[in-house]
Scaffold this motif. Structure first.
Motif, PDB file in Angstrom:
ATOM      1  N   CYS A  31       0.832  -1.211   0.000  1.00 10.11           N
ATOM      2  CA  CYS A  31       0.000   0.000   0.000  1.00 10.11           C
ATOM      3  C   CYS A  31       0.861   1.253   0.000  1.00 10.11           C
ATOM      4  CB  CYS A  31      -0.921   0.000   1.218  1.00 10.11           C
ATOM      5  SG  CYS A  31      -2.126  -1.347   1.261  1.00 10.11           S
ATOM      6  N   ARG A  34       2.320   1.632  -3.554  1.00 11.70           N
ATOM      7  CA  ARG A  34       1.457   1.729  -4.732  1.00 11.70           C
ATOM      8  C   ARG A  34       0.366   2.789  -4.642  1.00 11.70           C
ATOM      9  NH1 ARG A  34       0.334  -4.547  -6.660  1.00 11.70           N
ATOM     10  NH2 ARG A  34       2.482  -5.309  -6.429  1.00 11.70           N
ATOM     11  N   VAL A  35      -0.208   3.000  -3.472  1.00  9.01           N
ATOM     12  CA  VAL A  35      -1.334   3.935  -3.369  1.00  9.01           C
ATOM     13  C   VAL A  35      -0.974   5.335  -3.866  1.00  9.01           C
ATOM     14  CG1 VAL A  35      -2.861   5.129  -1.757  1.00  9.01           C
ATOM     15  CG2 VAL A  35      -2.568   2.657  -1.579  1.00  9.01           C
ATOM     16  N   SER A  40      -3.048  -0.477  -8.297  1.00  7.36           N
ATOM     17  CA  SER A  40      -3.797  -1.474  -7.543  1.00  7.36           C
ATOM     18  C   SER A  40      -2.907  -2.107  -6.488  1.00  7.36           C
ATOM     19  CB  SER A  40      -4.324  -2.561  -8.484  1.00  7.36           C
ATOM     20  OG  SER A  40      -4.853  -3.655  -7.745  1.00  7.36           O
ATOM     21  N   VAL A  41      -3.478  -2.357  -5.311  1.00 14.12           N
ATOM     22  CA  VAL A  41      -2.715  -3.020  -4.255  1.00 14.12           C
ATOM     23  C   VAL A  41      -2.928  -4.528  -4.294  1.00 14.12           C
ATOM     24  CG1 VAL A  41      -2.800  -0.993  -2.756  1.00 14.12           C
ATOM     25  CG2 VAL A  41      -4.587  -2.731  -2.573  1.00 14.12           C
ATOM     26  N   PRO A 142      -3.045  10.537   1.240  1.00 22.80           N
ATOM     27  CA  PRO A 142      -3.996  10.330   0.141  1.00 22.80           C
ATOM     28  C   PRO A 142      -5.440  10.189   0.606  1.00 22.80           C
ATOM     29  CG  PRO A 142      -2.640   8.377   0.494  1.00 22.80           C
ATOM     30  CD  PRO A 142      -2.045   9.457   1.329  1.00 22.80           C
ATOM     31  N   ALA A 144      -7.581   8.608  -0.903  1.00 20.88           N
ATOM     32  CA  ALA A 144      -8.004   7.229  -1.176  1.00 20.88           C
ATOM     33  C   ALA A 144      -8.005   6.384   0.091  1.00 20.88           C
ATOM     34  CB  ALA A 144      -7.086   6.600  -2.227  1.00 20.88           C
ATOM     35  N   ILE A 145      -7.250   6.812   1.099  1.00 17.79           N
ATOM     36  CA  ILE A 145      -7.223   6.086   2.377  1.00 17.79           C
ATOM     37  C   ILE A 145      -8.023   6.826   3.441  1.00 17.79           C
ATOM     38  CG2 ILE A 145      -5.758   5.237   4.248  1.00 17.79           C
ATOM     39  CD1 ILE A 145      -3.540   4.824   2.223  1.00 17.79           C
TER      40      ILE A 145
END
Length: 290
Positions: A31, A34-35, A40-41, A142, A144-145
């Motif tokens: 993570c 890549r994040v 993709s993780v 991010p 995204a998290i």
């Protein structure tokens, strides 16, 4: 005591929790890498970032594989960062500590609640670890998290039966607004950037789990630890580049970029393990002084 209940308080269970943490630490490394890149993780699987060769299962043993391979890819010899082993070791230690505090050290509690607390707080700590290392690498936290983590942790915390939901709801709002007000003050009044809004979203994540009462401890701990790191960096920068600082040729604390997220994450872990004791000590000190 039932044998299964006795096992939860045994050293073996704590060790197994640590192994569980190390395994997840390997995924957390994925993570972290890549994040920030929007990758993709899940796919593709773990592979060397230099040659693209897939990492074999025997070379993907948490912590051990790094040292067995001497920090290099088996195929091309490219170096791996020591961070991979550090994240796995850190996650293992945190998982063992969480299991000890919320499961093993609470033999009188309901098993389901104890395990729910371990699951919640381990996932929370894992998110903090991932966000902290991403912030160190990119100086970004991010969305995204952080954004999905707020409702996920808020709802999951109902199963832990620990912090009341209203305290956590206030914690979400207060955590974000605290940073937003500081950021707006810097931007509109001082005409420069201060704290990033990512820090506010991180504090909202913390509030969703630990509640608003944790925020002063988290912020104070993070600020104190941040100062301990930032001030030596300023002094080191003055020695290296005396001509790249303020009007007097000296780098100032305001110009040294040190991500605050890792220190907030550390402050949140401090509160997770010792927050109630710290709060009791502070309140006791105030009552004694009065």
């Amino acid at each position: 005591m039932d044998d299964s209940l006795a096992f939860l308080t045994s050293p073996i269970a704590i060790v197994l929790a640590g192994l569980w943490g190390a395994i997840w630490g390997s995924f957390f490394n994925v993570c972290i890498a890549r994040v920030p890149k929007g990758l993709s993780v899940v796919r593709p699987g773990s592979h060397c970032m230099a040659c693209g060769t897939a990492v074999r299962p025997v070379d993907n043993i948490p912590i051990l594989s790094y040292f067995l391979l001497r920090g290099r890819c088996r195929s091309c010899g490219a170096r791996f960062s020591i961070r991979y082993a550090l994240v796995e070791l850190l996650t293992a230690l945190v998982a063992a500590a969480i299991f000890w505090k919320f499961v093993a050290a609470d033999p009188g509690g309901a098993v389901a609640v104890r395990l729910a607390r371990f699951s919640l707080y381990f996932a929370f700590a894992g998110a903090l670890i991932v966000l902290a290392f991403i912030d160190l690498d990119t100086k970004l936290l991010p969305d995204a998290i952080t954004l999905p983590a707020i409702p996920i942790f808020f709802l999951s915390a109902f199963g832990a039966h620990d912090v009341p939901w209203l305290e956590r709801a206030i914690g979400v709002a207060a955590g974000y607004l605290f940073v937003r007000l500081i950021a707006d003050f810097y931007y509109y009044v001082l005409k420069r950037e201060g704290m990033g809004l990512g820090d506010g979203k991180l504090l909202a994540v913390v509030g969703a789990v630990l509640g608003w009462k944790a925020l002063p401890i988290v912020i104070f701990s993070g600020s104190f630890l941040g100062a301990l790191i930032s001030i030596p960096l300023v002094l080191a920068a003055r020695r290296r580049a005396p001509d790249a600082g303020n009007a007097d040729g000296e780098p100032s604390l305001a110009r040294v970029q040190v991500p605050f997220g890792p220190f907030l994450a550390l402050g949140a872990l401090i509160d997770l393990f010792a927050g109630p004791a710290i709060l009791r000590a502070l309140l006791g000190g105030f009552s004694d002084g009065s």
